[in-house]
Design an enzyme around this catalytic site. Structure first.
Site, short mmCIF file in Angstrom:
data_model
loop_
_atom_site.label_atom_id
_atom_site.label_comp_id
_atom_site.label_asym_id
_atom_site.label_seq_id
_atom_site.Cartn_x
_atom_site.Cartn_y
_atom_site.Cartn_z
N THR A 85 19.25 7.19 -39.82
CA THR A 85 18.87 8.32 -38.97
C THR A 85 18.34 9.51 -39.75
OG1 THR A 85 21.22 8.90 -38.95
CG2 THR A 85 20.37 7.67 -37.06
N TYR A 105 18.93 12.19 -30.32
CA TYR A 105 18.77 10.75 -30.20
C TYR A 105 18.18 10.39 -28.84
CZ TYR A 105 21.70 10.37 -34.35
OH TYR A 105 22.19 10.48 -35.63
N LYS A 341 0.56 2.04 2.30
CA LYS A 341 0.13 2.13 0.91
C LYS A 341 -1.19 2.88 0.87
CE LYS A 341 -2.49 -0.37 -1.16
NZ LYS A 341 -3.92 -0.26 -1.62
N HIS A 353 6.12 -0.10 14.77
CA HIS A 353 6.67 -1.45 14.64
C HIS A 353 5.76 -2.37 13.83
CE1 HIS A 353 8.91 -0.09 18.21
NE2 HIS A 353 7.74 0.13 18.77
N TYR A 356 1.16 -3.10 8.82
CA TYR A 356 0.74 -2.79 7.45
C TYR A 356 -0.49 -1.90 7.50
CZ TYR A 356 -1.35 -3.06 2.87
OH TYR A 356 -1.90 -2.72 1.66
N TYR A 377 -8.38 -5.90 1.56
CA TYR A 377 -8.67 -6.57 0.28
C TYR A 377 -9.51 -7.82 0.54
CZ TYR A 377 -7.71 -8.64 -4.33
OH TYR A 377 -7.81 -9.18 -5.58
N ALA A 413 -5.48 -5.38 22.50
CA ALA A 413 -4.48 -6.15 21.77
C ALA A 413 -5.04 -7.48 21.31
CB ALA A 413 -3.25 -6.37 22.65
N ARG A 430 -11.80 -10.68 21.09
CA ARG A 430 -10.93 -11.85 21.24
C ARG A 430 -11.53 -12.75 22.32
NH1 ARG A 430 -6.86 -7.87 24.18
NH2 ARG A 430 -7.43 -8.24 26.36
#
Length: 451
Positions: A85, A105, A341, A353, A356, A377, A413, A430
């Site tokens: 040391t 230290y 994110k 609920h 993402y 992505y 939806a 849809r």
């Protein structure tokens, strides 16, 4: 771990010894990079030093580039051979500025700024050429004993006796060496250069500067500090014990500042967590590094937050995850099993609920239906999604970025949205529902007939 205000102005140099291999950690990670409360041991110590010392130098070993990066922007010096040391500290002296120098230290990360300030001030009183930190561990057996003598001007250190070499009277002494020293830079350099390695390991020990300081006619003063601050961390067991100690301190500080925790012993905070008064934290919440929460917010049970800002009177969780780069405006709701994110939610926006939201900007008062996913992505690049104020995203909508949903727009939806949606428009993407009468009954008959 610092819990005190800054001291001004900082001066002198702190030398942090961080070249040790830390073999008892049984890890490929350098010892000083192991985290406590979301911050490496080295950064804890640097944070404690900065209000007291104007200059910090870190001594590292060969092939410790990761430690050098962690120390930045503070300079590092490499101890090419691990010869003890005192030898490590000597390598740093060429970078030490005038004034006081303290040798510390890197595996003592819990030292407070207040203790370091007291150490420096004790040295500056002028009656001692060297000041050192001492402690009274609950189990002092393995520590060197600090032996003091009475002088006309007070009690001073006469020597340090290692336990293995101590007699019964010396072993009964409870004051132990913490290994932290402070002196003026010129004297420290001279003493370090005079340390010899006449011991069984052939190493140069920092504690051997004490007899050199005394031999020069000076006094050595011991500054006693709490053991919990000065304990070394050399194993995963000691690391876990230190984590527990720090969490108790952080929880108490939060509670004293007006935060409510329904089960504080289950909440884990980072060293830089900022919780405003009247924040309510439920059980089993984890705050990673870089989290700020404004007043009146409620963080419900089993939520995990890191690198995010939570606005006033927001509601988070239970079971929510806020990842780095997320910003929530006042009154926003992020409910159960919702992950954010790099997401910005405007005032009053809701995602309650199973959702993402990544790389997205959500406008004020927008409602995000259950099961919504931003498909950000493409396998190579990340793309952003923009959702305007007062928009309504129907349940189970997939927003394929880059895409914009205009102000007040609605998505049906189950839609897969690949094109921009104008303001106040209804987007349906849809297949049309087709009902075939009696077909279900026919299918059941066929299935039963095949048995």
């Amino acid at each position: 771990m610092d819990q005190t205000p800054s001291y001004s102005p900082p001066s002198g140099t702190a030398v942090i010894l961080a070249a040790g291999l830390g073999t008892r950690m049984k890890s490929t990670r350098p010892k000083v990079l192991h985290p406590i409360a979301g911050r490496s041991m080295l950064r804890h110590l640097i944070a404690a030093c900065q209000p007291v010392f104007s200059h910090i130098v870190v001594v590292i070993g060969p092939d410790m580039d990761s430690v050098a990066r962690e120390a930045a922007p503070h300079p590092t010096v490499v101890q090419q051979e691990r010869l003890g040391t005192a030898h490590a500290a000597l390598q740093a002296m060429a970078l030490v500025q005038q004034g006081e120098v303290a040798i510390l230290y890197g595996d003592n990360p819990l030292i407070s700024t207040a203790t370091l300030h007291t150490l420096v001030q004790r040295r500056r009183q002028g009656d001692a050429v060297l000041a050192m930190l001492a402690m009274r561990p609950p189990e002092p057996g393995r520590y060197g004993r600090v032996i003091t003598e009475k002088y006309q001007t007070g009690d001073y250190v006469s020597r340090i006796v290692e336990y293995a070499e101590a007699n019964e009277q010396e072993r009964a002494v409870t004051l132990c060496n913490a290994g932290v020293f402070c002196a003026d830079a010129a004297s420290m350099a001279a003493w370090l250069g005079g340390v010899e390695n006449a011991n069984s390991k052939g190493e140069y020990y920092l504690g051997d500067i004490i007899p050199l300081a005394i031999a020069g006619g000076g006094h050595v003063a011991a500054v006693e500090a709490p053991y919990e601050e000065l304990r070394g961390i050399n194993s995963k067991v000691e690391l876990a014990e230190a984590e527990a100690t720090v969490q108790i301190v952080l929880r108490r500080k939060a509670l004293e500042n007006g935060v409510t925790m329904t089960a504080p012993e289950t909440v884990f905070l980072s060293a830089d967590t900022l919780l405003a008064p009247d924040v309510l934290v439920g059980p089993h919440v984890v705050f990673g590094p870089g989290v700020t929460v404004e007043e009146g917010a409620e963080i419900r049970a089993f939520s995990h937050l890191e690198g995010c800002h939570v606005g006033r009177h927001t509601l988070i969780g239970p079971y929510a995850r806020l990842r780095p780069g997320s910003v929530l405006g006042a009154g926003a709701h992020v409910g159960n099993f919702v992950e954010l994110k790099q997401a910005t939610l405007g005032e009053g926006a809701k995602a309650n609920h199973l959702t993402y939201l990544g790389d997205v900007e959500v406008g004020a008062r927008a409602n995000i239906g259950a099961g919504t996913i931003t498909c950000n992505y493409d396998g190579v690049h990340k793309h952003r999604t923009e959702i305007g104020d007062d928009a309504f995203i129907g349940s189970d909508t997939a927003l394929v970025a880059p895409v914009r949903i205009g102000r007040g727009a609605i998505t049906g939806a189950g839609s897969v949205i690949v094109d921009d949606v104008p303001a106040d428009a209804l987007a349906l993407a849809r297949g049309r529902q087709v009902n075939k009468p009696e077909r279900a009954a026919e299918i059941r008959r066929q299935l039963k007939g095949s048995v």
